[in-house]
Design a protein around this motif. Structure first.
Motif, PDB file in Angstrom:
ATOM      1  N   VAL A   1       1.067  -1.310  -0.073  1.00 31.06           N
ATOM      2  CA  VAL A   1      -0.045   0.085   0.168  1.00 31.06           C
ATOM      3  C   VAL A   1       0.854   1.341  -0.076  1.00 31.06           C
ATOM      4  CG1 VAL A   1      -2.021  -0.894   1.055  1.00 31.06           C
ATOM      5  CG2 VAL A   1      -0.232   0.126   2.390  1.00 31.06           C
ATOM      6  N   ALA A   2       0.512   2.047  -0.686  1.00 30.14           N
ATOM      7  CA  ALA A   2       1.439   3.416  -0.986  1.00 30.14           C
ATOM      8  C   ALA A   2       0.368   4.621  -0.791  1.00 30.14           C
ATOM      9  CB  ALA A   2       2.136   3.272  -2.255  1.00 30.14           C
ATOM     10  N   ASP A   3       0.796   5.458   0.025  1.00 30.86           N
ATOM     11  CA  ASP A   3      -0.250   6.683   0.359  1.00 30.86           C
ATOM     12  C   ASP A   3       0.609   7.748  -0.396  1.00 30.86           C
ATOM     13  OD1 ASP A   3      -2.089   8.524   1.048  1.00 30.86           O
ATOM     14  OD2 ASP A   3      -1.900   7.890   3.107  1.00 30.86           O
ATOM     15  N   GLU A   4       0.014   8.424  -1.308  1.00 31.90           N
ATOM     16  CA  GLU A   4       0.736   9.536  -2.348  1.00 31.90           C
ATOM     17  C   GLU A   4       2.239   9.271  -2.280  1.00 31.90           C
ATOM     18  OE1 GLU A   4      -0.838  11.777  -3.321  1.00 31.90           O
ATOM     19  OE2 GLU A   4      -2.759  12.120  -2.339  1.00 31.90           O
ATOM     20  N   PRO A   5       2.529   8.125  -2.962  1.00 34.22           N
ATOM     21  CA  PRO A   5       3.907   8.016  -3.117  1.00 34.22           C
ATOM     22  C   PRO A   5       4.904   8.954  -3.610  1.00 34.22           C
ATOM     23  CG  PRO A   5       2.848   6.574  -4.430  1.00 34.22           C
ATOM     24  CD  PRO A   5       2.212   7.164  -3.689  1.00 34.22           C
ATOM     25  N   THR A   6       4.279   9.704  -4.671  1.00 31.85           N
ATOM     26  CA  THR A   6       5.281  10.777  -5.268  1.00 31.85           C
ATOM     27  C   THR A   6       4.920  12.280  -4.919  1.00 31.85           C
ATOM     28  OG1 THR A   6       3.541  10.969  -7.185  1.00 31.85           O
ATOM     29  CG2 THR A   6       5.434   9.405  -7.341  1.00 31.85           C
ATOM     30  N   GLY A   7       4.074  12.402  -3.648  1.00 32.28           N
ATOM     31  CA  GLY A   7       3.674  13.650  -3.249  1.00 32.28           C
ATOM     32  C   GLY A   7       4.807  14.389  -2.888  1.00 32.28           C
ATOM     33  N   GLU A   8       5.843  14.098  -2.354  1.00 36.48           N
ATOM     34  CA  GLU A   8       6.929  14.931  -2.189  1.00 36.48           C
ATOM     35  C   GLU A   8       8.036  14.886  -2.772  1.00 36.48           C
ATOM     36  OE1 GLU A   8       7.327  16.194   1.879  1.00 36.48           O
ATOM     37  OE2 GLU A   8       5.198  15.884   1.652  1.00 36.48           O
ATOM     38  N   LEU A   9       7.843  14.493  -4.333  1.00 32.86           N
ATOM     39  CA  LEU A   9       8.914  14.236  -5.228  1.00 32.86           C
ATOM     40  C   LEU A   9       8.680  15.360  -6.427  1.00 32.86           C
ATOM     41  CD1 LEU A   9       9.066  10.660  -5.090  1.00 32.86           C
ATOM     42  CD2 LEU A   9      10.530  12.290  -3.575  1.00 32.86           C
ATOM     43  N   ASP A  10       9.699  15.869  -7.053  1.00 30.41           N
ATOM     44  CA  ASP A  10       9.449  16.363  -8.191  1.00 30.41           C
ATOM     45  C   ASP A  10       9.176  15.466  -9.383  1.00 30.41           C
ATOM     46  OD1 ASP A  10      12.080  15.426  -9.657  1.00 30.41           O
ATOM     47  OD2 ASP A  10      13.001  16.427  -8.057  1.00 30.41           O
ATOM     48  N   THR A  11       8.925  16.001 -10.515  1.00 31.45           N
ATOM     49  CA  THR A  11       8.105  15.191 -11.737  1.00 31.45           C
ATOM     50  C   THR A  11       8.955  13.958 -11.796  1.00 31.45           C
ATOM     51  OG1 THR A  11       7.035  17.227 -12.136  1.00 31.45           O
ATOM     52  CG2 THR A  11       7.067  15.384 -13.869  1.00 31.45           C
ATOM     53  N   GLU A  12      10.251  14.389 -12.419  1.00 30.04           N
ATOM     54  CA  GLU A  12      11.187  13.548 -12.660  1.00 30.04           C
ATOM     55  C   GLU A  12      11.406  12.418 -11.479  1.00 30.04           C
ATOM     56  OE1 GLU A  12      13.143  11.416 -15.594  1.00 30.04           O
ATOM     57  OE2 GLU A  12      11.957  13.577 -15.994  1.00 30.04           O
TER      58      GLU A  12
ATOM     59  N   VAL B   1      10.299   6.789  -9.374  1.00 34.28           N
ATOM     60  CA  VAL B   1       9.769   6.076  -8.171  1.00 34.28           C
ATOM     61  C   VAL B   1       8.566   5.254  -8.602  1.00 34.28           C
ATOM     62  CG1 VAL B   1       8.317   6.248  -5.995  1.00 34.28           C
ATOM     63  CG2 VAL B   1      10.471   7.515  -6.518  1.00 34.28           C
ATOM     64  N   LEU B   2       7.761   5.665  -9.469  1.00 29.54           N
ATOM     65  CA  LEU B   2       6.308   5.229  -9.919  1.00 29.54           C
ATOM     66  C   LEU B   2       6.842   4.025 -10.748  1.00 29.54           C
ATOM     67  CD1 LEU B   2       3.905   8.025 -11.064  1.00 29.54           C
ATOM     68  CD2 LEU B   2       3.743   6.290  -9.342  1.00 29.54           C
ATOM     69  N   GLU B   3       8.006   3.955 -11.559  1.00 31.05           N
ATOM     70  CA  GLU B   3       8.435   2.772 -12.401  1.00 31.05           C
ATOM     71  C   GLU B   3       8.724   1.688 -11.661  1.00 31.05           C
ATOM     72  OE1 GLU B   3      11.257   4.192 -15.327  1.00 31.05           O
ATOM     73  OE2 GLU B   3      12.079   2.019 -15.522  1.00 31.05           O
ATOM     74  N   LEU B   4       9.553   2.285 -10.524  1.00 32.10           N
ATOM     75  CA  LEU B   4      10.081   1.039  -9.498  1.00 32.10           C
ATOM     76  C   LEU B   4       8.588   0.462  -8.838  1.00 32.10           C
ATOM     77  CD1 LEU B   4      12.059  -0.128  -7.748  1.00 32.10           C
ATOM     78  CD2 LEU B   4      12.169   1.773  -6.292  1.00 32.10           C
ATOM     79  N   LEU B   5       7.835   1.407  -8.383  1.00 30.08           N
ATOM     80  CA  LEU B   5       6.689   0.712  -7.625  1.00 30.08           C
ATOM     81  C   LEU B   5       5.853  -0.087  -8.640  1.00 30.08           C
ATOM     82  CD1 LEU B   5       5.773   1.350  -4.847  1.00 30.08           C
ATOM     83  CD2 LEU B   5       4.049   3.128  -5.649  1.00 30.08           C
ATOM     84  N   THR B   6       5.585   0.073  -9.822  1.00 31.81           N
ATOM     85  CA  THR B   6       4.773  -0.882 -10.784  1.00 31.81           C
ATOM     86  C   THR B   6       5.666  -1.790 -11.025  1.00 31.81           C
ATOM     87  OG1 THR B   6       5.791   0.530 -12.603  1.00 31.81           O
ATOM     88  CG2 THR B   6       3.453   0.959 -11.784  1.00 31.81           C
ATOM     89  N   THR B   7       6.831  -1.732 -11.058  1.00 32.19           N
ATOM     90  CA  THR B   7       7.955  -3.042 -11.448  1.00 32.19           C
ATOM     91  C   THR B   7       7.828  -3.979 -10.281  1.00 32.19           C
ATOM     92  OG1 THR B   7       9.203  -1.773 -12.750  1.00 32.19           O
ATOM     93  CG2 THR B   7      10.085  -3.785 -12.109  1.00 32.19           C
ATOM     94  N   VAL B   8       7.927  -3.524  -9.018  1.00 32.81           N
ATOM     95  CA  VAL B   8       7.993  -4.247  -8.050  1.00 32.81           C
ATOM     96  C   VAL B   8       6.497  -4.822  -7.605  1.00 32.81           C
ATOM     97  CG1 VAL B   8      10.205  -3.481  -7.000  1.00 32.81           C
ATOM     98  CG2 VAL B   8       7.884  -2.687  -6.165  1.00 32.81           C
ATOM     99  N   GLY B   9       5.473  -3.981  -7.943  1.00 34.06           N
ATOM    100  CA  GLY B   9       4.173  -4.594  -7.710  1.00 34.06           C
ATOM    101  C   GLY B   9       3.512  -5.543  -8.570  1.00 34.06           C
ATOM    102  N   ARG B  10       4.183  -5.883  -9.625  1.00 30.70           N
ATOM    103  CA  ARG B  10       3.484  -6.748 -10.865  1.00 30.70           C
ATOM    104  C   ARG B  10       3.031  -8.030 -10.039  1.00 30.70           C
ATOM    105  NH1 ARG B  10       0.629  -4.320 -13.781  1.00 30.70           N
ATOM    106  NH2 ARG B  10       1.577  -2.322 -14.935  1.00 30.70           N
ATOM    107  N   ASN B  11       3.660  -8.709  -9.042  1.00 30.89           N
ATOM    108  CA  ASN B  11       3.174  -9.905  -8.567  1.00 30.89           C
ATOM    109  C   ASN B  11       2.651  -9.773  -7.265  1.00 30.89           C
ATOM    110  OD1 ASN B  11       5.583  -9.314  -7.629  1.00 30.89           O
ATOM    111  ND2 ASN B  11       6.581 -11.310  -7.541  1.00 30.89           N
ATOM    112  N   ARG B  12       2.003  -8.592  -7.014  1.00 30.82           N
ATOM    113  CA  ARG B  12       1.644  -8.419  -5.667  1.00 30.82           C
ATOM    114  C   ARG B  12       0.334  -7.613  -5.738  1.00 30.82           C
ATOM    115  NH1 ARG B  12       6.731  -8.462  -2.525  1.00 30.82           N
ATOM    116  NH2 ARG B  12       8.195  -8.121  -4.166  1.00 30.82           N
TER     117      ARG B  12
END
Lengths: 382, 261
Positions: free
Chosen positions: B194-205, B210-221
């Motif tokens: 579960v991720a609550d606003e995982p990019t909320g404190e980060l700049d766009t790039e 981080v999103l790419e990482l999250l979707t990659t590690v989340g594929r089998n969960r």
């Protein structure tokens, strides 16, 4: 946690200083530093012909009974020891200084009493038969510095309340000795003949002394000492024994009071500072909860960190306490009090850590309560 | 390196497809009210309904986005799923286990073994190194220290922070901190992330990486991501829209993967 460290260290340091003072009260200070094989000391429970006050109980008829001891096989020498603070001044200086006068009966063998060698006082027989004072004194370096006196100088004992019944004392410095390195090197002490000091302090008739120090075979001394002084206790080689606190009412009261005050202050400070620390760290506790550390684990973290901080503070406090005792002795010696006013003992270290741990255990429910009340939801959403 | 993590779970993409229909998270008629009673039983505090009869299922291998205005109940769903919160009524099932019926201790154990949480503000312990932060969830699991350090180092390497293992959080950038937080969430190899606003404190790039990482590690969960950010929601398989504690669109009926805002 830094606040907890500092408060525990300061409280433990103060506790040790007060306990050191109490131990010095019970121990007797510089006057007890000698190389005797055994000591005959008053039994607190006994009824003696003695002066009993803040100076403690004294033995009576010590000169005669010490002579009896000396006649026995296995006893090399026996001397009554009497310690009295007194004022000394170099003749013509007009500046009396407070010095701890220690009376001893020397013999031909070099012995150490109050950290000073008795050999410079000469043989006990000389000058004593006519009842006149021997008039000799051995000064420690600290005393000589204070009086600005050296070997051969004349010293007088000014006493504004002196009466015709109490003879004035005039003494000649026979030696300035370097006190042995046993913690009392800076104490302003001076050795005189015990009969001179008894005469000066009004203890002559009862031949009072604080103790009788005996040199020789310990077993023989033990047997003969108990027979000659049935109302007293024979102690083997003397060291500063913390158990002496239990033999002295004033010292025990002071140390118990210091313990109670120390416990109350220490536990109050630990509770307050550790509670504040946990309160500041609630977010970390919430993180621990969110990653699956159970409540017991989180409380254990708080308890262990509080007690660990307390122990580290106690160790700092031990260093602070020993430094305080040393500093107090220096300050007291340089000003008003002759001799050692506080003594340190190795057992102080575990004692201080134990007291701090007990205070920590008393205090710990408060930070634990704050930790238990912490809501992970509130903290992670902040 | 990411694939090493996937392999560590003993799954592959094909096996993920096989379990994709299994519901890892299920909420049934979940209602939750905050407040309602003051201390000593008084009713001075006004109750706030955070969730109202919410029913939601997230399957293994599915990344679900939660969107909605502040106070719509996104975070409350995440807290309920991770067992940090017990709803006032309804059922919250995690891997077919009803969390509502479990004690605090059991919910904590389930969270430790099955749920990884990523916060908006990272929530790393400032006095611990990146590696120690990642290894934190493994402490309670009784894993020996060398094994914990090895696992944490591998995870940090997998999120591109192999050279930051001994750094304190204060010495890391925002993106690096969030990567550490993701590595920590993966430490116990959880079934649900579960991720609550995982990019909320980060700049766009940085947010993108981080999103790419999250979707990659989340594929089998099963992954639940709460966010206001359209770019974040765009990487999810399905977007659930919430308003006033209710689901107004579960992302199944219409077109998914497209945020409404």
């Amino acid at each position: 946690m830094a606040a907890t460290l500092v408060t525990v260290a300061v409280t433990v340091g103060l506790l040790l200083v007060v306990t050191g003072i109490a131990l010095a009260l019970a121990d007797g200070g510089a006057a007890t530093n000698d190389d005797g094989d055994a000591h005959i000391v008053p039994d607190e429970q006994a009824s003696l012909s003695a002066v009993d006050g803040v100076e403690g109980t004294r033995l009576g008829e010590t000169n005669d009974r010490a002579e009896e001891l000396r006649a026995h096989e296995g006893v090399d020498h026996a001397s009554p020891i009497l310690a009295e603070p007194g004022h000394l001044e170099a003749v013509g200086s007009g500046e009396p200084q407070t010095v701890l006068l220690v009376g001893v009966l020397p013999d031909e063998e070099p012995r150490t009493v109050a950290g000073l060698s008795t050999s410079s006082l000469g043989d006990t027989e000389a000058g004593s038969e006519d009842g006149q004072p021997h008039g000799e004194i051995v000064l420690s370096e600290a005393t000589a510095d204070r009086l600005e006196a050296s070997e051969g100088d004349e010293l007088s004992v000014p006493d504004p309340e002196a009466t015709a019944n109490v003879p004035s004392l005039s003494v000649t410095v026979t030696a300035v000795e370097e006190a042995d390195s046993d913690g009392d090197t800076d104490a302003p002490v001076a050795l005189v003949y015990v009969t001179d000091l008894q005469s000066f302090s009004g203890a002559e008739n009862d031949q009072l002394a604080d103790r009788v120090t005996v040199w020789g075979d310990e077993e023989a001394i033990s047997a003969i000492g108990a027979e000659t002084f049935p109302e007293a206790t024979v102690e083997s080689q003397r060291t500063t024994d913390p158990r002496a606190l239990f033999d002295d009412g004033l010292a025990l009261a002071a140390s118990v009071l210091a313990l109670l005050v120390g416990l109350v202050i220490c536990s109050s400070f630990i509770a307050t500072t550790a509670g504040m620390s946990v309160n500041d760290d609630r977010r970390s506790l919430a993180v621990l909860e969110s990653v699956g550390i159970p409540r017991r684990g989180r409380l254990t973290v708080v308890a262990v960190s509080t007690l660990a901080t307390t122990v580290v503070g106690a160790i700092l406090g031990v260093a602070l306490g020993f430094a305080g005792i040393y500093g107090l002795d220096i300050a007291a010696s340089a000003t008003v009090a002759p001799g050692t006013v506080a003594v340190a003992h190795p057992v102080f270290a575990p004692y201080a850590v134990g007291v701090a741990l007990l205070a920590g255990l008393i205090a710990i429910p408060y930070p634990l309560a704050i930790a238990a009340r912490t809501s992970a939801l509130e903290e992670v959403n902040r | 390196m990411i694939h090493r993590i996937l392999r560590a779970r003993g799954t592959s993409r094909s096996s993920t497809d096989e379990v994709a229909s299994q519901a890892a998270v299920r909420l049934e008629d979940v209602t939750h009210e905050y407040g309602g009673r003051g201390r000593f039983g008084s009713s001075r505090e006004r109750s706030v309904t955070a969730l109202e009869e919410v029913t939601l299922t997230v399957d293994t291998g599915e990344i679900v986005g939660l969107q909605g205005p502040s106070g719509s109940g996104k975070s409350t769903i995440l807290h309920a799923v991770s067992g940090l919160l017990v709803p006032t009524s309804g059922r919250v099932e995690l891997l077919n286990t009803d969390l509502s019926e479990r004690s605090d201790r059991e919910r904590t154990r389930l969270r430790r073994t099955h749920v990884g949480i990523v916060f908006q503000r990272f929530h790393l312990l400032p006095s611990l190194s990146a590696r120690a932060n990642v290894a934190l969830p493994l402490v309670q699991a009784g894993i020996p220290k060398p094994a914990r350090r090895k696992r944490a180092s591998e995870l940090l390497e997998s999120v591109g922070l192999a050279d930051r293992t001994t750094h304190l959080p204060g010495e890391l950038s925002g993106g690096e901190r969030q990567r550490v937080a993701i590595a920590r969430a993966l430490a116990s190899d959880p079934d649900v992330l579960v991720a609550d606003e995982p990019t909320g404190e980060l700049d766009t790039e940085t947010g993108r990486s981080v999103l790419e990482l999250l979707t990659t590690v989340g594929r089998n969960r099963a992954v639940l991501v709460a966010s206001h950010d359209s770019e974040t929601l765009a990487v999810t398989d399905r977007v659930v829209s919430l308003a006033d504690g209710r689901i107004i669109d579960d992302g199944r009926s219409g077109r998914s993967n497209t945020p409404s805002s």
